[in-house]
Design a protein around this motif. Structure first.
Motif, PDB file in Angstrom:
ATOM      1  N   TYR A  23       0.830  -1.208   0.000  1.00 30.71           N
ATOM      2  CA  TYR A  23       0.000   0.000   0.000  1.00 30.71           C
ATOM      3  C   TYR A  23       0.865   1.259   0.000  1.00 30.71           C
ATOM      4  O   TYR A  23       0.611   2.200  -0.757  1.00 30.71           O
ATOM      5  N   LYS A  26       2.611   1.873  -3.324  1.00 31.68           N
ATOM      6  CA  LYS A  26       1.713   2.441  -4.337  1.00 31.68           C
ATOM      7  C   LYS A  26       1.565   3.944  -4.155  1.00 31.68           C
ATOM      8  O   LYS A  26       1.270   4.669  -5.112  1.00 31.68           O
ATOM      9  N   ASP A  27       1.783   4.409  -2.922  1.00 29.88           N
ATOM     10  CA  ASP A  27       1.692   5.842  -2.648  1.00 29.88           C
ATOM     11  C   ASP A  27       3.030   6.553  -2.860  1.00 29.88           C
ATOM     12  O   ASP A  27       3.160   7.734  -2.572  1.00 29.88           O
ATOM     13  N   GLU A 109      -6.438   3.874   4.789  1.00 26.80           N
ATOM     14  CA  GLU A 109      -6.563   5.307   4.556  1.00 26.80           C
ATOM     15  C   GLU A 109      -6.152   6.101   5.792  1.00 26.80           C
ATOM     16  O   GLU A 109      -5.519   7.150   5.698  1.00 26.80           O
ATOM     17  N   LYS A 112      -2.400   5.996   5.996  1.00 22.63           N
ATOM     18  CA  LYS A 112      -1.829   6.917   5.024  1.00 22.63           C
ATOM     19  C   LYS A 112      -1.888   8.355   5.533  1.00 22.63           C
ATOM     20  O   LYS A 112      -0.910   9.107   5.430  1.00 22.63           O
ATOM     21  N   ASN A 116       1.464  10.579   6.312  1.00 26.15           N
ATOM     22  CA  ASN A 116       1.678  11.842   5.603  1.00 26.15           C
ATOM     23  C   ASN A 116       1.802  13.007   6.577  1.00 26.15           C
ATOM     24  O   ASN A 116       2.641  13.896   6.403  1.00 26.15           O
TER      25      ASN A 116
END
Length: 235
Positions: A23, A26-27, A109, A112, A116
């Motif tokens: 995951y 992919k980011d 999510e 993530k 971030n």
């Protein structure tokens, strides 16, 4: 997809580690996986990472111990991911220096968003952070970034363990470390009775720093407890 920041995932569940790694990749992040606490510590020591995801229930070295060791050396963001839901575990993890605590199961999510957020803060911190080269009284200069130490303009021929020992103490000024804590942190294992390794290395380091036990300029003996760094940076 252009972040290219490095994240170390320390998780003993292979499937969870694979999901998290895929995951985050992919980011746009570069990920490394360690399956034990000891493996995670070795990866941290050998490489540079921008953020660490740490499970608490790890084999060989638990996540609490790992967080404590890492925080003594670095301000890199530490995010705990754990099935432990008790407030005591969360408080203990945060008190050891973790920046955040995610309880399993959690959404990718949410992960993530938190990753971030912490990386944004870390970037801002580094943009305004002071130089990694710090000057102290009596001619001592420590270059933390390049792992070099100078005394009166001359580079000191410190061994790897002496350098690690000085950095541990200097990065945590006025904090007293017992011999057992130093040995566990630097040598990665519990100190055995009668082991004089720490004492010998402290003596060698003091000799190279021209430091005296009874009038310590840098490394002070706290009798009955351990050692601490007392050098004050020159502004």
């Amino acid at each position: 997809m252009g972040n290219q920041e490095k994240i170390l995932i320390i998780e003993d569940d292979h499937e969870i580690a694979r999901i998290l790694s895929d995951y985050l990749r992919k980011d746009g992040y570069l990920t490394t996986w360690a399956s034990t606490g000891v493996e995670g510590w070795e990866e941290f020591k050998q490489n540079t990472f921008d953020l660490l995801l740490i499970d608490l229930m790890l084999p060989e070295m638990d996540g609490f111990t790992l967080c404590n060791r890492i925080r003594l050396e670095s301000e890199v963001p530490l995010l705990i991911i754990s099935a432990k839901q008790e407030d005591e575990a969360k408080i203990q993890g945060l008190n050891l220096g973790a920046d955040d605590y995610l309880t399993k199961p959690f959404s990718l999510e949410e992960l993530k968003a938190r990753v971030n957020s912490h990386l944004r803060r870390y970037r801002r911190y580094h943009q305004v952070s002071p130089t990694s080269k710090v000057s102290y009284p009596y001619g001592l200069v420590i270059d933390f970034a390049n792992k070099m130490v100078f005394l009166n303009g001359v580079i000191l021929p410190l061994t790897v363990k002496e350098l690690d020992l000085l950095f541990l103490l200097a990065n945590n000024p006025l904090q007293t470390f017992t011999k057992a804590q130093i040995y566990q942190h630097i040598w990665g294992q519990a100190e055995m009775d009668g082991n004089n390794t720490v004492t010998v290395h402290i003596k060698g380091l003091r000799s190279k720093l021209n430091d005296q036990i009874r009038s310590a300029k840098y490394i002070q003996t706290v009798w009955g407890e351990g050692y601490r760094f007392v050098g004050e940076p020159i502004q």
